[in-house]
Write a protein that holds these residues in place. Structure first.
Motif, PDB file in Angstrom:
ATOM      1  N   PRO B 139       0.822  -1.222   0.000  1.00  0.00           N
ATOM      2  CA  PRO B 139       0.000   0.000   0.000  1.00  0.00           C
ATOM      3  C   PRO B 139       0.854   1.269   0.000  1.00  0.00           C
ATOM      4  CG  PRO B 139      -0.689  -1.513   1.759  1.00  0.00           C
ATOM      5  CD  PRO B 139       0.593  -2.052   1.187  1.00  0.00           C
ATOM      6  N   GLU B 140       2.063   1.207   0.534  1.00  0.00           N
ATOM      7  CA  GLU B 140       2.922   2.393   0.539  1.00  0.00           C
ATOM      8  C   GLU B 140       4.046   2.198  -0.459  1.00  0.00           C
ATOM      9  OE1 GLU B 140       3.693   4.233   4.473  1.00  0.00           O
ATOM     10  OE2 GLU B 140       2.606   2.494   5.257  1.00  0.00           O
ATOM     11  N   GLY B 141       3.960   2.897  -1.583  1.00  0.00           N
ATOM     12  CA  GLY B 141       4.981   2.730  -2.599  1.00  0.00           C
ATOM     13  C   GLY B 141       4.717   3.610  -3.796  1.00  0.00           C
ATOM     14  N   ALA B 181      17.250   3.017 -11.869  1.00  0.00           N
ATOM     15  CA  ALA B 181      16.995   3.826 -10.665  1.00  0.00           C
ATOM     16  C   ALA B 181      15.764   3.308  -9.929  1.00  0.00           C
ATOM     17  CB  ALA B 181      16.832   5.291 -11.042  1.00  0.00           C
ATOM     18  N   VAL B 182      14.727   2.943 -10.677  1.00  0.00           N
ATOM     19  CA  VAL B 182      13.522   2.393 -10.052  1.00  0.00           C
ATOM     20  C   VAL B 182      13.846   1.056  -9.390  1.00  0.00           C
ATOM     21  CG1 VAL B 182      11.209   1.501 -10.469  1.00  0.00           C
ATOM     22  CG2 VAL B 182      11.968   3.579 -11.642  1.00  0.00           C
ATOM     23  N   ARG B 183      14.567   0.204 -10.116  1.00  0.00           N
ATOM     24  CA  ARG B 183      14.912  -1.122  -9.569  1.00  0.00           C
ATOM     25  C   ARG B 183      15.758  -1.003  -8.300  1.00  0.00           C
ATOM     26  NH1 ARG B 183      16.335  -3.222 -15.196  1.00  0.00           N
ATOM     27  NH2 ARG B 183      14.412  -4.217 -15.916  1.00  0.00           N
ATOM     28  N   ASN B 184      16.568   0.041  -8.228  1.00  0.00           N
ATOM     29  CA  ASN B 184      17.404   0.237  -7.045  1.00  0.00           C
ATOM     30  C   ASN B 184      16.650   0.858  -5.884  1.00  0.00           C
ATOM     31  OD1 ASN B 184      19.596  -0.809  -8.370  1.00  0.00           O
ATOM     32  ND2 ASN B 184      20.344   1.193  -9.064  1.00  0.00           N
ATOM     33  N   SER B 255       7.565  -0.050  -6.292  1.00  0.00           N
ATOM     34  CA  SER B 255       8.605  -0.040  -5.288  1.00  0.00           C
ATOM     35  C   SER B 255       7.939   0.397  -4.001  1.00  0.00           C
ATOM     36  CB  SER B 255       9.643   0.970  -5.777  1.00  0.00           C
ATOM     37  OG  SER B 255      10.440   1.427  -4.755  1.00  0.00           O
ATOM     38  N   GLY B 256       8.051  -0.398  -2.960  1.00  0.00           N
ATOM     39  CA  GLY B 256       7.334  -0.078  -1.723  1.00  0.00           C
ATOM     40  C   GLY B 256       8.128  -0.440  -0.486  1.00  0.00           C
ATOM     41  N   VAL B 257       7.571  -0.075   0.644  1.00  0.00           N
ATOM     42  CA  VAL B 257       8.252  -0.321   1.918  1.00  0.00           C
ATOM     43  C   VAL B 257       7.338  -1.067   2.890  1.00  0.00           C
ATOM     44  CG1 VAL B 257       9.806   1.659   1.797  1.00  0.00           C
ATOM     45  CG2 VAL B 257       7.513   1.955   2.767  1.00  0.00           C
ATOM     46  N   THR B 258       7.972  -1.813   3.807  1.00  0.00           N
ATOM     47  CA  THR B 258       7.252  -2.445   4.910  1.00  0.00           C
ATOM     48  C   THR B 258       8.081  -2.267   6.181  1.00  0.00           C
ATOM     49  OG1 THR B 258       8.312  -4.612   4.651  1.00  0.00           O
ATOM     50  CG2 THR B 258       6.283  -4.237   3.391  1.00  0.00           C
ATOM     51  N   GLY B 259       7.492  -2.696   7.280  1.00  0.00           N
ATOM     52  CA  GLY B 259       8.207  -2.642   8.562  1.00  0.00           C
ATOM     53  C   GLY B 259       7.689  -1.513   9.424  1.00  0.00           C
ATOM     54  N   SER B 261       9.175   0.743  10.921  1.00  0.00           N
ATOM     55  CA  SER B 261       9.806   2.028  10.608  1.00  0.00           C
ATOM     56  C   SER B 261       9.984   2.178   9.102  1.00  0.00           C
ATOM     57  CB  SER B 261      11.164   2.126  11.292  1.00  0.00           C
ATOM     58  OG  SER B 261      11.102   1.649  12.610  1.00  0.00           O
ATOM     59  N   LYS B 262       9.202   1.416   8.314  1.00  0.00           N
ATOM     60  CA  LYS B 262       9.312   1.441   6.845  1.00  0.00           C
ATOM     61  C   LYS B 262      10.753   1.180   6.417  1.00  0.00           C
ATOM     62  CE  LYS B 262       5.335   3.935   7.208  1.00  0.00           C
ATOM     63  NZ  LYS B 262       4.204   3.072   7.570  1.00  0.00           N
ATOM     64  N   GLU B 263      11.427   0.307   7.139  1.00  0.00           N
ATOM     65  CA  GLU B 263      12.857   0.130   6.905  1.00  0.00           C
ATOM     66  C   GLU B 263      13.185  -0.863   5.801  1.00  0.00           C
ATOM     67  OE1 GLU B 263      11.029  -0.796   9.418  1.00  0.00           O
ATOM     68  OE2 GLU B 263      11.782  -2.570  10.453  1.00  0.00           O
ATOM     69  N   ASN B 264      12.213  -1.634   5.365  1.00  0.00           N
ATOM     70  CA  ASN B 264      12.492  -2.640   4.337  1.00  0.00           C
ATOM     71  C   ASN B 264      11.872  -2.278   2.993  1.00  0.00           C
ATOM     72  OD1 ASN B 264      14.075  -4.562   5.821  1.00  0.00           O
ATOM     73  ND2 ASN B 264      12.216  -5.017   6.999  1.00  0.00           N
ATOM     74  N   LYS B 265      12.712  -2.341   1.953  1.00  0.00           N
ATOM     75  CA  LYS B 265      12.265  -2.001   0.598  1.00  0.00           C
ATOM     76  C   LYS B 265      11.930  -3.265  -0.181  1.00  0.00           C
ATOM     77  CE  LYS B 265      15.099   2.153  -0.132  1.00  0.00           C
ATOM     78  NZ  LYS B 265      16.162   2.715  -0.978  1.00  0.00           N
ATOM     79  N   HIS B 266      10.967  -3.126  -1.074  1.00  0.00           N
ATOM     80  CA  HIS B 266      10.593  -4.251  -1.919  1.00  0.00           C
ATOM     81  C   HIS B 266      10.342  -3.752  -3.332  1.00  0.00           C
ATOM     82  CE1 HIS B 266      10.015  -6.582   1.753  1.00  0.00           C
ATOM     83  NE2 HIS B 266       9.413  -5.517   2.225  1.00  0.00           N
ATOM     84  N   LEU B 267      10.657  -4.599  -4.287  1.00  0.00           N
ATOM     85  CA  LEU B 267      10.395  -4.259  -5.678  1.00  0.00           C
ATOM     86  C   LEU B 267       9.610  -5.380  -6.345  1.00  0.00           C
ATOM     87  CD1 LEU B 267      11.156  -2.192  -8.030  1.00  0.00           C
ATOM     88  CD2 LEU B 267      12.711  -4.003  -8.755  1.00  0.00           C
ATOM     89  N   ILE B 268       8.504  -4.988  -7.002  1.00  0.00           N
ATOM     90  CA  ILE B 268       7.730  -5.933  -7.814  1.00  0.00           C
ATOM     91  C   ILE B 268       7.857  -5.465  -9.260  1.00  0.00           C
ATOM     92  CG2 ILE B 268       5.448  -6.909  -8.260  1.00  0.00           C
ATOM     93  CD1 ILE B 268       4.656  -6.143  -5.398  1.00  0.00           C
ATOM     94  N   GLU B 269       8.299  -6.356 -10.125  1.00  0.00           N
ATOM     95  CA  GLU B 269       8.491  -5.971 -11.534  1.00  0.00           C
ATOM     96  C   GLU B 269       7.824  -6.985 -12.451  1.00  0.00           C
ATOM     97  OE1 GLU B 269      12.564  -5.202 -12.675  1.00  0.00           O
ATOM     98  OE2 GLU B 269      12.141  -5.521 -14.799  1.00  0.00           O
TER      99      GLU B 269
END
Lengths: 327, 327
Positions: B139-141, B181-184, B255-259, B261-269
């Motif tokens: 939801p946050e990304g 840049a998006v993938r990173n 590209s989104g975050v979880t955790g 403190s939003k400390e973990n990044k995730h990428l769905i491609e």
């Protein structure tokens, strides 16, 4: 508000707790544990931690119960049992045993009029969905799944059982050349060794025979013998500093042909790159919690998988909004 | 057997004809055309080409009619009209007008008790689905869509309208640095120019002023002025030899975050690489033909999009088989 219960407060349960904070239509009602509830400190204020014996008193207060136990022994027992009283979602991932798990859960959920969604996460889960969509679209083609780069719990455990090993972590890594061959439409036949590398970071006990440890890891049948494996010896501090995360991910690809003479090639690729395997799995589960709740309200009961659920049911938005923003 | 009718025998209609040969549970019943049927030669033996006036006589013989007209003028009229008599699938792709198209088709299909699936293909279609799933999970990304490398029909047409141009073709190409840049996980803000390049292959008329053509193309508002555009002058033979295909594809990323403190990044491609845009679109449509047929049998009538359709409905296999092979 969807009232969510969590059963089991390990990495996945903690991930569900996080995911609920990111979904404003969900509320954590209680965490249930088989441990002494007083020994479990959760991070959401004002939410009780209760023993599993309290579950039977909470059937009216929870819309969906997320089962965060393990696939080996917990879920085969828990999911059919709790589907008698709750809408449930689990992440059962023992592929070979899904048919019998489905049958047991379906029977319980149909009898109780509840909705149970099993095997939710990314594999099984999003990877499965992508295999299905890609096969439906390209009936003539080949499937490839690569995992990683990511931490394999099973292989890390295997390293730690080797004599002289104090601690260790294993990464599964897709072979870039194999991925490229698939992307180029070469439809390669790939051996186990050609698909994935295994990289091990090992903390040896003091005075251990490093050459012996390395040989034993590399020769371990099923786990490492069929792979190109590298072993790095590091200190406990380095392991903690550089390898304490639980990243994972992977690739699902299907390469297929169309045309009267099969002259046109197509590639469908789905990729995940995840900093936290359990938190991402939990985020997928949260979306299916919403779906389970809605399906149950609409009378769609019994056992479901990601294949049975209309995508719109994962979202809080109306059909109109979804068409406007995402179509 | 699912009996399929095709209305309109352009590139998409031809693609549907091909796709039917790859789906053993489907059979092409007839091709309908607004042209003189005798002037239309199809490639499937024994299947009639009929004028559209024959459609009204064929309502009992066709399970699903695929509407292969254009989104500008054909489909807004055809889909609501034929949904009165047939289950239909279209590939309506004017994003801004989807709400009104949906409403008109839904009204017709609900009144007739038919099932109509609109906006099927890859964008809208598979790309939309991937946007929805990725947003439901994270939801946050941030969302990113890149198109290409592929032929843009509209831009190729624009080139051909330039004075002194005999023929031409335009490729839309994602900017690799932006994708990376998006993938990173950098979540870049990207201008139009930073996302896509435009590459033009132009056959000039004899004696034309090449510098003037190039300047006119590069300065064309909306089409090229906001992009880094390259113009190559080639011969008609080279155009025919090297640029006669209709490839396309692209990337949908979130590209989104979880955790906590939003400390973990995730990428769905999600990526598509397609030799033939119309044949791939047709292959997606074929899968949704199967879904339309099944949904109608189960009483699920009215207008649907890819968001409303359980993935399993795209497949000929049973739920049991799908769980066994794909989950």
């Amino acid at each position: 508000m969807i009232k969510v219960g969590i059963l089991g407060y390990g990495n996945l349960g903690k991930g569900i707790e996080c995911a609920i904070t990111q979904n404003p239509d969900m509320e954590l009602k209680a965490v249930f544990t088989r441990r002494n509830p007083e020994s479990v400190a959760i991070r959401t204020e004002g939410v009780p931690v209760l023993g599993t014996e309290k579950l039977s008193e909470m059937t009216e207060e929870i819309d969906v119960l997320v089962l965060c136990g393990g696939s080996a022994t917990d879920l085969p027992q828990q999911t059919p049992e709790y589907a008698k009283y709750f809408n449930v979602v689990d992440s059962f991932d023992t592929h070979a045993k899904i048919p019998e798990h489905f049958a047991a859960v379906d029977k319980a959920a149909k009898e109780s009029g509840k909705t149970a969604v099993i095997s939710v996460g990314w594999d099984p889960g999003m990877f499965s969905l992508n295999r299905l969509y890609a096969n439906a679209i390209l009936p003539e083609g080949r499937d490839y799944t690569f995992w990683g780069k990511g931490v394999s719990q099973g292989h890390s455990d295997a390293i730690r059982r080797v004599e002289g090993v104090k601690n260790g972590k294993q990464y599964t890594i897709p072979v870039e050349a194999a991925l490229e061959a698939v992307r180029n439409g070469e439809n390669p036949d790939l051996t186990t060794r050609q698909k994935h590398l295994r990289e091990c970071f090992v903390v040896p006990k003091e005075g251990a025979d490093l050459a012996k440890i390395e040989a034993e890891i590399k020769g371990m049948p099923n786990y490492f013998a069929d792979y190109d494996t590298t072993v790095h010896f590091i200190t406990e501090e380095e392991l903690e500093r550089d390898h304490s995360g639980i990243p994972h991910g992977g690739f699902v690809l299907r390469s297929g042909v169309t045309g009267m003479s099969k002259e046109n090639k197509h590639l469908i690729e789905y990729r995940l790159k995840l900093d936290s395997n359990p938190e991402f799995t939990a985020s997928v589960i949260a979306a299916y919690v919403r779906a389970a709740c809605r399906m149950n309200k609409e009378g769609m009961t019994g056992c479901k998988t990601v294949f049975d659920i209309p995508p719109a049911y994962l979202c809080a938005q109306s059909g109109e909004e979804l068409r406007k923003y995402f179509l």
